[in-house]
Design a protein around this motif. Structure first.
Motif: not given
Length: 231
Positions: A53, A147, A149-150, A174, A181-183, A185
């Motif tokens: 990830h 943070k 990777n979702n 990204e 990549r959905d991040t 937080w």
């Protein structure tokens, strides 16, 4: 909420200077000393799976891992801490201070990787306790971020367990080797840290473990009890 910041000044940059605990000793990353032991702690070629990830290029040997970490410390503002066993010096894992914003007192703990010797152990909790203490207690930061990777559910669980608060997801943030990549937080604030710190210290207390090493109370349970009691 209005906070008086009229006396605020920029904070010092977090360092990887040694930190010592009962279960873990933290030392600065040194490529010559640590690339091989980290590679082994992460499972050799299976390092690619453990660090999937992160979105790093595929690695074939320890020198590849060492080169990536060294480059990030030299050119991307990473401050990498290596987790070792206090009694033997065995290398067990790592994490980095990153995205450091001294002006606003904000930094992230990222690229967190626990090798087999420390995974799901008191050493893992203590390592993050020590790193957060440096940021909040020693340096006076206002915000500490995590943070991920979702899609990385174990990292979600780790952040929540340690006391970080979920803030949301930055979608399509990204492009990585694995694709989109959905991040997600998470953050921890200075005003939240005292309860988080007390919970970590109570969880790490030897009295919280039975003769077989099993925890008597979970970290979240302890923290919830402190909040309920107004501590």
């Amino acid at each position: 909420m209005i906070t008086d910041l009229s006396q605020w000044t920029a904070r010092p940059t977090p360092t990887s200077a040694p930190m010592a605990g009962r279960h873990v000793a933290i030392v600065p990353f040194d490529r010559a000393d640590h690339q091989g032991p980290l590679w082994e702690a992460f499972g050799g070629i299976a390092t690619n799976d453990l660090l999937y990830h992160f979105g790093w290029p595929r690695m074939e040997e320890a020198t590849d891992l060492g080169a990536i970490i060294a480059d990030m410390n030299a050119h991307r503002g990473f401050v990498t801490c290596v987790f070792t066993a206090p009694d033997t010096g065995l290398v067990m894992g790592m994490a980095s201070y990153m995205r450091i914003d001294e002006k606003n007192g904000v930094c992230e703990v990222g690229c967190v990787a626990h090798g087999a010797p420390m995974a799901r152990s008191p050493a893992a909790t203590e390592a993050h306790h020590l790193m957060a203490r440096r940021v909040f207690d020693e340096l006076g930061y206002r915000r500490y971020e995590w943070k991920l990777n979702n899609a990385n559910e174990p990292s979600h669980r780790a952040a929540r367990r340690l006391g970080f608060t979920f803030e949301g997801v930055f979608r399509q943030l990204e492009v990585k080797p694995y694709g989109n990549r959905d991040t997600a937080w998470y953050s921890m604030l200075d005003r939240e840290w005292p309860v988080v710190r007390r919970a970590m210290e109570a969880w790490l207390d030897p009295a919280n473990f039975d003769a077989d090493g099993a925890q008597r109370r979970g970290l979240k349970q302890i923290r919830d009890d402190l909040y309920e009691n107004g501590s």
